[in-house]
Design a protein around this motif. Structure first.
Motif, PDB file in Angstrom:
ATOM      1  N   CYS A   9      -1.016 -13.262   2.498  1.00 52.39           N
ATOM      2  CA  CYS A   9      -0.086 -12.806   3.537  1.00 52.39           C
ATOM      3  C   CYS A   9       0.241 -13.902   4.557  1.00 52.39           C
ATOM      4  CB  CYS A   9      -0.627 -11.572   4.248  1.00 52.39           C
ATOM      5  SG  CYS A   9      -0.894 -10.179   3.142  1.00 52.39           S
ATOM      6  N   PRO A  10       0.647 -15.084   4.091  1.00 54.87           N
ATOM      7  CA  PRO A  10       0.953 -16.157   5.042  1.00 54.87           C
ATOM      8  C   PRO A  10       2.235 -15.847   5.815  1.00 54.87           C
ATOM      9  CG  PRO A  10       1.643 -16.800   2.852  1.00 54.87           C
ATOM     10  CD  PRO A  10       0.943 -15.472   2.695  1.00 54.87           C
ATOM     11  N   PHE A  12       4.301  -9.625   6.431  1.00 49.52           N
ATOM     12  CA  PHE A  12       3.241  -8.746   5.928  1.00 49.52           C
ATOM     13  C   PHE A  12       2.530  -8.038   7.083  1.00 49.52           C
ATOM     14  CE2 PHE A  12       3.724 -12.393   3.118  1.00 49.52           C
ATOM     15  CZ  PHE A  12       3.900 -11.784   1.890  1.00 49.52           C
ATOM     16  N   ARG A  13       2.116  -6.787   6.831  1.00 52.42           N
ATOM     17  CA  ARG A  13       1.286  -6.046   7.789  1.00 52.42           C
ATOM     18  C   ARG A  13       0.253  -5.235   7.019  1.00 52.42           C
ATOM     19  NH1 ARG A  13       4.353  -8.579  10.364  1.00 52.42           N
ATOM     20  NH2 ARG A  13       5.654  -7.961  12.123  1.00 52.42           N
ATOM     21  N   ARG A  14      -0.904  -5.088   7.641  1.00 59.40           N
ATOM     22  CA  ARG A  14      -1.893  -4.179   7.066  1.00 59.40           C
ATOM     23  C   ARG A  14      -1.816  -2.849   7.801  1.00 59.40           C
ATOM     24  NH1 ARG A  14      -6.297  -4.636   3.874  1.00 59.40           N
ATOM     25  NH2 ARG A  14      -6.884  -6.796   4.183  1.00 59.40           N
ATOM     26  N   CYS A  15      -1.801  -1.752   7.045  1.00 59.76           N
ATOM     27  CA  CYS A  15      -1.771  -0.425   7.654  1.00 59.76           C
ATOM     28  C   CYS A  15      -3.131  -0.156   8.296  1.00 59.76           C
ATOM     29  CB  CYS A  15      -1.452   0.644   6.616  1.00 59.76           C
ATOM     30  SG  CYS A  15      -1.542   2.306   7.281  1.00 59.76           S
ATOM     31  N   ARG A  16      -3.104   0.267   9.576  1.00 57.69           N
ATOM     32  CA  ARG A  16      -4.366   0.499  10.274  1.00 57.69           C
ATOM     33  C   ARG A  16      -5.047   1.773   9.799  1.00 57.69           C
ATOM     34  NH1 ARG A  16      -2.085  -1.404  16.105  1.00 57.69           N
ATOM     35  NH2 ARG A  16      -0.366  -0.187  15.328  1.00 57.69           N
ATOM     36  N   LEU A  17      -4.258   2.661   9.192  1.00 54.00           N
ATOM     37  CA  LEU A  17      -4.830   3.930   8.742  1.00 54.00           C
ATOM     38  C   LEU A  17      -5.406   3.818   7.322  1.00 54.00           C
ATOM     39  CD1 LEU A  17      -5.216   6.858   9.753  1.00 54.00           C
ATOM     40  CD2 LEU A  17      -3.199   7.446   8.400  1.00 54.00           C
ATOM     41  N   CYS A  18      -4.548   3.415   6.341  1.00 56.15           N
ATOM     42  CA  CYS A  18      -5.003   3.421   4.938  1.00 56.15           C
ATOM     43  C   CYS A  18      -5.366   2.021   4.436  1.00 56.15           C
ATOM     44  CB  CYS A  18      -3.946   4.053   4.045  1.00 56.15           C
ATOM     45  SG  CYS A  18      -2.538   2.983   3.708  1.00 56.15           S
ATOM     46  N   GLN A  19      -5.195   0.984   5.295  1.00 53.83           N
ATOM     47  CA  GLN A  19      -5.560  -0.409   4.970  1.00 53.83           C
ATOM     48  C   GLN A  19      -4.657  -1.062   3.924  1.00 53.83           C
ATOM     49  OE1 GLN A  19      -8.000  -1.853   6.852  1.00 53.83           O
ATOM     50  NE2 GLN A  19      -8.060   0.132   7.850  1.00 53.83           N
ATOM     51  N   ALA A  20      -3.591  -0.376   3.487  1.00 50.57           N
ATOM     52  CA  ALA A  20      -2.704  -0.968   2.480  1.00 50.57           C
ATOM     53  C   ALA A  20      -2.005  -2.196   3.051  1.00 50.57           C
ATOM     54  CB  ALA A  20      -1.666   0.060   2.035  1.00 50.57           C
ATOM     55  N   GLU A  32       3.699  -4.217  15.389  1.00 52.83           N
ATOM     56  CA  GLU A  32       4.799  -5.163  15.597  1.00 52.83           C
ATOM     57  C   GLU A  32       4.422  -6.563  15.098  1.00 52.83           C
ATOM     58  OE1 GLU A  32       7.903  -5.079  17.046  1.00 52.83           O
ATOM     59  OE2 GLU A  32       7.780  -2.879  17.022  1.00 52.83           O
ATOM     60  N   ASP A  33       3.153  -6.932  15.274  1.00 54.26           N
ATOM     61  CA  ASP A  33       2.747  -8.305  14.967  1.00 54.26           C
ATOM     62  C   ASP A  33       1.871  -8.383  13.717  1.00 54.26           C
ATOM     63  OD1 ASP A  33       4.032  -9.409  17.242  1.00 54.26           O
ATOM     64  OD2 ASP A  33       2.412  -8.591  18.483  1.00 54.26           O
ATOM     65  N   TRP A  34       1.921  -9.551  13.099  1.00 50.11           N
ATOM     66  CA  TRP A  34       1.077  -9.895  11.939  1.00 50.11           C
ATOM     67  C   TRP A  34      -0.369  -9.560  12.295  1.00 50.11           C
ATOM     68  CZ3 TRP A  34      -2.796 -13.539  10.938  1.00 50.11           C
ATOM     69  CH2 TRP A  34      -2.957 -13.914   9.597  1.00 50.11           C
ATOM     70  N   ASN A  35      -1.088  -8.896  11.421  1.00 53.20           N
ATOM     71  CA  ASN A  35      -2.407  -8.360  11.823  1.00 53.20           C
ATOM     72  C   ASN A  35      -3.506  -8.522  10.761  1.00 53.20           C
ATOM     73  OD1 ASN A  35      -1.267  -6.465  10.070  1.00 53.20           O
ATOM     74  ND2 ASN A  35      -2.232  -4.730  11.076  1.00 53.20           N
ATOM     75  N   PHE A  36      -3.611  -9.743  10.224  1.00 52.04           N
ATOM     76  CA  PHE A  36      -4.689  -9.955   9.244  1.00 52.04           C
ATOM     77  C   PHE A  36      -5.811 -10.793   9.830  1.00 52.04           C
ATOM     78  CE2 PHE A  36      -1.002  -8.824   6.866  1.00 52.04           C
ATOM     79  CZ  PHE A  36      -1.482  -7.963   5.918  1.00 52.04           C
TER      80      PHE A  36
END
Ligand SMILES: [Zn+2]
Length: 169
Positions: free
Chosen positions: A107-108, A137-145, A165-169
């Motif tokens: 997820c660069p 790319f974003r990671r879902c905070r609920l299901c982690q997808a 809103e922001d990249w979150n890895f």
């Protein structure tokens, strides 16, 4: 600003590919031709070849077959960027015709472009001045997808939860 991206995909994939050798290091133009020959890459009728790429933490470009996982291409290590690269061979001439940051394993961010440009330049490869297509790319905070953002819609494709809103890895 250079950022080091760590593998964020499923552990099963990292484990499954752990024994696969790291992607072919490209330090000069001829290395691309060597990689094509040694790995028996399929060249399309228009002279193009699509490959998986990663940029290692020392700034070197690595190539692997386009069906390879980025984590395999990177030997499991963190990267400066990753994505898909398209080469076009025209007689003796070899060029990069397209390049993207599409890698759900790392997820660069699109802002990793300068490190890609440096790696291509070090290898003597002529390339476009930016990613031909860049992905968010974003990671879902609920299901982690891991989501690839399409049309700017910040919603998880799996559970429809709003994405940050922001990249979150
Ligand atoms: Zn979700």
């Amino acid at each position: 600003m250079t950022r080091l991206y760590h593998y964020v995909g499923p552990d099963e994939i990292a484990t499954a590919v752990a024994a696969i050798p790291i992607g072919f290091a490209i330090r000069q133009l001829q290395d691309v031709m060597r990689w094509i020959k040694e790995t028996e890459q399929h060249i399309n009728r228009d002279g193009s070849i699509i490959a998986t790429f990663t940029i290692d933490q020392h700034g070197t470009l690595h190539l692997a077959d386009r069906h390879s996982e980025h984590v395999a291409c990177a030997g499991g290590n963190p990267v400066l960027s990753a994505g898909e690269i398209t080469f076009v061979i025209n007689g003796e001439k070899l060029e990069v015709s397209a390049i993207t940051n599409q890698s759900t394993g790392y997820c660069p961010q699109a802002s990793s472009w300068p490190d890609v440009a440096n790696a291509l330049q070090l290898a003597g490869l002529a390339a476009p001045g930016h990613f031909s297509s860049s992905y968010e790319f974003r990671r879902c905070r609920l299901c982690q997808a891991i989501n690839i953002i399409k049309d700017g819609v910040l919603e998880c494709a799996l559970c429809e939860t709003a994405l940050p809103e922001d990249w979150n890895f």
